[in-house]
Write a protein that holds these residues in place. Structure first.
Motif, PDB file in Angstrom:
ATOM      1  N   PRO A 155       0.835  -1.212   0.000  1.00  0.00           N
ATOM      2  CA  PRO A 155       0.000   0.000   0.000  1.00  0.00           C
ATOM      3  C   PRO A 155       0.867   1.258   0.000  1.00  0.00           C
ATOM      4  N   GLY A 156       0.446   2.227  -0.801  1.00  0.00           N
ATOM      5  CA  GLY A 156       1.215   3.451  -0.960  1.00  0.00           C
ATOM      6  C   GLY A 156       2.250   3.392  -2.064  1.00  0.00           C
ATOM      7  N   GLY A 157       2.472   2.214  -2.609  1.00  0.00           N
ATOM      8  CA  GLY A 157       3.470   2.054  -3.647  1.00  0.00           C
ATOM      9  C   GLY A 157       2.947   2.388  -5.030  1.00  0.00           C
ATOM     10  N   SER A 158       3.797   2.133  -6.024  1.00  0.00           N
ATOM     11  CA  SER A 158       3.474   2.468  -7.411  1.00  0.00           C
ATOM     12  C   SER A 158       3.747   1.290  -8.329  1.00  0.00           C
ATOM     13  N   LEU A 159       3.012   1.257  -9.423  1.00  0.00           N
ATOM     14  CA  LEU A 159       3.230   0.307 -10.511  1.00  0.00           C
ATOM     15  C   LEU A 159       2.930   1.010 -11.823  1.00  0.00           C
ATOM     16  N   ARG A 160       3.547   0.515 -12.881  1.00  0.00           N
ATOM     17  CA  ARG A 160       3.272   1.039 -14.217  1.00  0.00           C
ATOM     18  C   ARG A 160       2.884  -0.125 -15.119  1.00  0.00           C
ATOM     19  N   LEU A 161       1.688  -0.049 -15.669  1.00  0.00           N
ATOM     20  CA  LEU A 161       1.218  -1.043 -16.621  1.00  0.00           C
ATOM     21  C   LEU A 161       1.439  -0.554 -18.042  1.00  0.00           C
ATOM     22  N   SER A 162       1.714  -1.509 -18.929  1.00  0.00           N
ATOM     23  CA  SER A 162       1.864  -1.196 -20.352  1.00  0.00           C
ATOM     24  C   SER A 162       0.993  -2.141 -21.157  1.00  0.00           C
ATOM     25  N   CYS A 163       0.563  -1.665 -22.309  1.00  0.00           N
ATOM     26  CA  CYS A 163      -0.234  -2.497 -23.202  1.00  0.00           C
ATOM     27  C   CYS A 163       0.083  -2.104 -24.636  1.00  0.00           C
ATOM     28  N   ALA A 164       0.532  -3.082 -25.404  1.00  0.00           N
ATOM     29  CA  ALA A 164       0.887  -2.841 -26.800  1.00  0.00           C
ATOM     30  C   ALA A 164      -0.114  -3.520 -27.719  1.00  0.00           C
ATOM     31  N   ALA A 165      -0.599  -2.788 -28.691  1.00  0.00           N
ATOM     32  CA  ALA A 165      -1.523  -3.333 -29.683  1.00  0.00           C
ATOM     33  C   ALA A 165      -0.759  -3.693 -30.943  1.00  0.00           C
ATOM     34  N   SER A 166      -1.121  -4.833 -31.524  1.00  0.00           N
ATOM     35  CA  SER A 166      -0.484  -5.261 -32.762  1.00  0.00           C
ATOM     36  C   SER A 166      -1.495  -6.008 -33.612  1.00  0.00           C
ATOM     37  N   GLY A 167      -1.117  -6.245 -34.865  1.00  0.00           N
ATOM     38  CA  GLY A 167      -2.019  -6.977 -35.746  1.00  0.00           C
ATOM     39  C   GLY A 167      -2.475  -6.140 -36.911  1.00  0.00           C
ATOM     40  N   SER A 168      -3.685  -6.407 -37.357  1.00  0.00           N
ATOM     41  CA  SER A 168      -4.208  -5.748 -38.558  1.00  0.00           C
ATOM     42  C   SER A 168      -4.802  -4.396 -38.213  1.00  0.00           C
ATOM     43  N   ILE A 169      -3.930  -3.458 -37.897  1.00  0.00           N
ATOM     44  CA  ILE A 169      -4.401  -2.130 -37.522  1.00  0.00           C
ATOM     45  C   ILE A 169      -3.630  -1.085 -38.293  1.00  0.00           C
ATOM     46  N   PHE A 170      -4.347  -0.041 -38.670  1.00  0.00           N
ATOM     47  CA  PHE A 170      -3.673   1.123 -39.221  1.00  0.00           C
ATOM     48  C   PHE A 170      -3.443   2.134 -38.116  1.00  0.00           C
ATOM     49  N   SER A 171      -4.476   2.349 -37.339  1.00  0.00           N
ATOM     50  CA  SER A 171      -4.346   3.212 -36.170  1.00  0.00           C
ATOM     51  C   SER A 171      -5.389   2.814 -35.140  1.00  0.00           C
ATOM     52  N   VAL A 172      -5.065   3.068 -33.910  1.00  0.00           N
ATOM     53  CA  VAL A 172      -5.952   2.740 -32.811  1.00  0.00           C
ATOM     54  C   VAL A 172      -6.644   4.011 -32.346  1.00  0.00           C
ATOM     55  N   ASP A 173      -7.936   3.932 -32.119  1.00  0.00           N
ATOM     56  CA  ASP A 173      -8.689   5.089 -31.628  1.00  0.00           C
ATOM     57  C   ASP A 173      -8.513   5.189 -30.116  1.00  0.00           C
ATOM     58  N   ASP A 174      -9.516   4.867 -29.336  1.00  0.00           N
ATOM     59  CA  ASP A 174      -9.390   4.935 -27.886  1.00  0.00           C
ATOM     60  C   ASP A 174      -8.610   3.730 -27.348  1.00  0.00           C
ATOM     61  N   MET A 175      -7.813   3.974 -26.320  1.00  0.00           N
ATOM     62  CA  MET A 175      -7.119   2.886 -25.618  1.00  0.00           C
ATOM     63  C   MET A 175      -7.227   3.155 -24.133  1.00  0.00           C
ATOM     64  N   GLY A 176      -7.196   2.079 -23.353  1.00  0.00           N
ATOM     65  CA  GLY A 176      -7.234   2.309 -21.920  1.00  0.00           C
ATOM     66  C   GLY A 176      -7.358   1.045 -21.122  1.00  0.00           C
ATOM     67  N   TRP A 177      -7.851   1.233 -19.894  1.00  0.00           N
ATOM     68  CA  TRP A 177      -7.848   0.144 -18.921  1.00  0.00           C
ATOM     69  C   TRP A 177      -9.175   0.059 -18.168  1.00  0.00           C
ATOM     70  N   TYR A 178      -9.580  -1.169 -17.936  1.00  0.00           N
ATOM     71  CA  TYR A 178     -10.660  -1.494 -17.014  1.00  0.00           C
ATOM     72  C   TYR A 178     -10.084  -2.458 -15.985  1.00  0.00           C
ATOM     73  N   ARG A 179     -10.779  -2.660 -14.904  1.00  0.00           N
ATOM     74  CA  ARG A 179     -10.355  -3.640 -13.904  1.00  0.00           C
ATOM     75  C   ARG A 179     -11.564  -4.397 -13.379  1.00  0.00           C
ATOM     76  N   GLN A 180     -11.261  -5.579 -12.854  1.00  0.00           N
ATOM     77  CA  GLN A 180     -12.337  -6.453 -12.399  1.00  0.00           C
ATOM     78  C   GLN A 180     -11.862  -7.299 -11.234  1.00  0.00           C
ATOM     79  N   VAL A 181     -12.719  -7.402 -10.237  1.00  0.00           N
ATOM     80  CA  VAL A 181     -12.490  -8.333  -9.140  1.00  0.00           C
ATOM     81  C   VAL A 181     -13.526  -9.436  -9.255  1.00  0.00           C
TER      82      VAL A 181
END
Length: 115
Positions: free
Chosen positions: A14-40
């Motif tokens: 608790p109180g610490g930090s983390l950095r998440l990364s996410c790379a998109a690849s495949g049949s794309i010219f450009s990506v519109d919205d990108m982001g994160w959701y979470r689930q428990v």
């Protein structure tokens, strides 16, 4: 087909930090919205943060002021800097990207906040 690969999850105190990364690849010219959701387990998937291609952001109320989303459009990669982490931030974090109106999901990365 679009693939999303997340990285950066893990165990943090608790109180610490983390950095998440996410790379998109495949049949794309450009990506519109990108982001994160979470689930428990047993709950719905909730918005953490989304970022449009032109830089507009949308954050979930519980993470405002603590998390920061950013992206590198040239690399089709989105990042989530998570600071001041709390035990209630523990969840599986899912990257998502919208390409030509279709939302794609990553497989998720687990973040555990515990002492």
């Amino acid at each position: 087909q679009v693939q999303l690969v997340e990285s950066g999850g893990g165990l943090v105190q608790p109180g610490g930090s983390l950095r998440l990364s996410c790379a998109a690849s495949g049949s794309i010219f450009s990506v519109d919205d990108m982001g994160w959701y979470r689930q428990v387990p047993g709950k719905e998937r909730d918005l953490v943060a989304m970022l449009t291609r032109d830089g507009s952001t949308n954050y979930g109320d519980s993470v405002k002021g603590r998390f920061t989303i950013s992206r590198d459009n040239a690399k089709n990669t989105v990042y989530l800097q998570m600071n001041s982490l709390k035990p209630e931030d523990t969840a599986a974090y899912y990257c998502n990207a919208i390409v030509r109106g279709v939302r794609y999901w990553g497989k998720g990365t687990l973040v555990t906040v515990s002492s």
